[in-house]
Design an enzyme around this catalytic site. Structure first.
Site, PDB file in Angstrom:
ATOM      1  N   THR A   1     -74.922  13.166 -83.243  1.00 20.66           N
ATOM      2  CA  THR A   1     -73.643  13.826 -82.892  1.00 20.66           C
ATOM      3  C   THR A   1     -73.327  13.141 -81.296  1.00 20.66           C
ATOM      4  O   THR A   1     -74.403  13.068 -80.515  1.00 20.66           O
ATOM      5  CB  THR A   1     -73.381  15.189 -82.735  1.00 20.66           C
ATOM      6  OG1 THR A   1     -74.465  15.681 -81.976  1.00 20.66           O
ATOM      7  CG2 THR A   1     -73.694  15.603 -84.163  1.00 20.66           C
ATOM      8  N   GLY A   2     -72.314  12.689 -80.923  1.00 17.86           N
ATOM      9  CA  GLY A   2     -72.127  12.159 -79.860  1.00 17.86           C
ATOM     10  C   GLY A   2     -72.517  10.909 -79.630  1.00 17.86           C
ATOM     11  O   GLY A   2     -73.367  10.634 -78.486  1.00 17.86           O
TER      12      GLY A   2
ATOM     13  N   GLY B   1     -73.650   5.960 -74.077  1.00 18.01           N
ATOM     14  CA  GLY B   1     -74.691   6.832 -73.172  1.00 18.01           C
ATOM     15  C   GLY B   1     -75.891   6.946 -74.218  1.00 18.01           C
ATOM     16  O   GLY B   1     -76.469   5.892 -74.880  1.00 18.01           O
TER      17      GLY B   1
ATOM     18  N   TYR C   1     -73.324  25.502 -67.492  1.00 22.63           N
ATOM     19  CA  TYR C   1     -74.096  24.639 -68.145  1.00 22.63           C
ATOM     20  C   TYR C   1     -75.490  24.930 -68.218  1.00 22.63           C
ATOM     21  O   TYR C   1     -76.224  24.771 -69.483  1.00 22.63           O
ATOM     22  CB  TYR C   1     -73.972  23.069 -67.510  1.00 22.63           C
ATOM     23  CG  TYR C   1     -74.863  22.328 -68.202  1.00 22.63           C
ATOM     24  CD1 TYR C   1     -73.973  21.649 -68.990  1.00 22.63           C
ATOM     25  CD2 TYR C   1     -75.747  21.473 -67.486  1.00 22.63           C
ATOM     26  CE1 TYR C   1     -74.904  20.210 -69.444  1.00 22.63           C
ATOM     27  CE2 TYR C   1     -76.570  20.480 -67.933  1.00 22.63           C
ATOM     28  CZ  TYR C   1     -75.913  19.762 -68.912  1.00 22.63           C
ATOM     29  OH  TYR C   1     -76.687  18.766 -69.274  1.00 22.63           O
TER      30      TYR C   1
END
Length: 251
Positions: free
Chosen positions: A12-13, A17, A151
């Site tokens: 995922t993602g 990056g 976070y």
């Protein structure tokens, strides 16, 4: 032969990056990789960069349960199984304690905690016994930095997921580990730093001053340890948090 020959992986993602770098390494090692991301144009660019027939991109927001369902259904239809799940999608912005809003909290926890939980849960029905689950963590889980409490809490939560899921899934011989990068040169990191070259360079200097190795990471330096956790090279490792951060949280 690659370390991941014949394996089916979900990242995922995966459009840029660390996720993209990991997709590239997984394909090099012989895996077929499904990547997800919210922006179709970024996914298209990622597929072109990977440059292989062994990748499928699926537009999806990992914080939306119906979209996670769609991803798993597509993988099941095309490949019938999964062997590796890299719950990599995540992010966060800074906010000092007195400025935290409900919107800030929900945004971070929906993506970093809710998204991880339900990606893994929904993948279980097609995840092979003996498979590998990797969660993208952060050194924030054990070290305090100003204005990043929400976070940090989200990353501490997924660290706890790995401990508990390692026990929940032990009878299926599914390993669950956390991969916690340090500051890495990615589009997301630059955006969090302030979305300007000046702000990014200031962030780089701040961290290189405290990182024992004296530099920040490149995405492929995180991707290669992800290959290790996904492969049989780590067959006797589960429940750990592997810090790949130049020593900043350990020394």
């Amino acid at each position: 032969m690659g370390k991941l020959d014949g394996k089916i992986a979900l990242i995922t993602g995966g459009s840029d990056g660390i996720g993209l770098a990991t997709a590239i390494q997984f394909v090099i090692e012989g895996a077929y990789v499904f990547i997800t991301g919210r922006r179709q144009e970024a996914l298209d660019a990622a597929v072109e960069k990977i440059g292989s027939k062994n990748v499928t991109a699926i537009q999806a927001d990992s914080s939306k349960l119906d979209q996670i369902d769609n991803v798993i259904n597509i993988i099941e239809k095309q490949k019938g199984k999964l062997d590796i799940v890299f719950a990599n999608a995540g992010g966060g912005t800074a906010s000092p304690l007195d400025a935290i809003t409900e919107e800030h909290y929900n945004l971070i926890f929906d993506l970093n905690v809710k998204g991880v939980l339900f990606t893994v849960q929904k993948a279980l029905r097609i995840l092979s016994n003996g498979g590998s689950i990797i969660i993208n963590g952060s050194g924030h889980s054990i070290k305090g930095f100003p204005a990043f409490s929400v976070y940090a809490a989200s990353k501490a939560a997924v660290r706890s997921f790995a401990r508990c899921w390692s026990v929940d899934l032990k009878d299926r011989k599914i390993r669950v580990n956390v991969l916690s990068p340090g500051v890495t040169e990615t589009p997301l990191a630059k955006k969090v730093a302030g979305d300007s070259e000046e702000a990014w360079q200031a962030t780089v200097k701040m961290f290189t001053d405290i990182i024992p190795m004296g530099r920040i990471a490149q995405p492929d330096e995180i991707a290669k340890p992800a290959v290790f956790l996904a492969s049989d090279d780590s067959s006797y490792i589960t429940g750990i948090e592997l810090f790949v951060d130049g020593g900043v949280t350990q020394i």
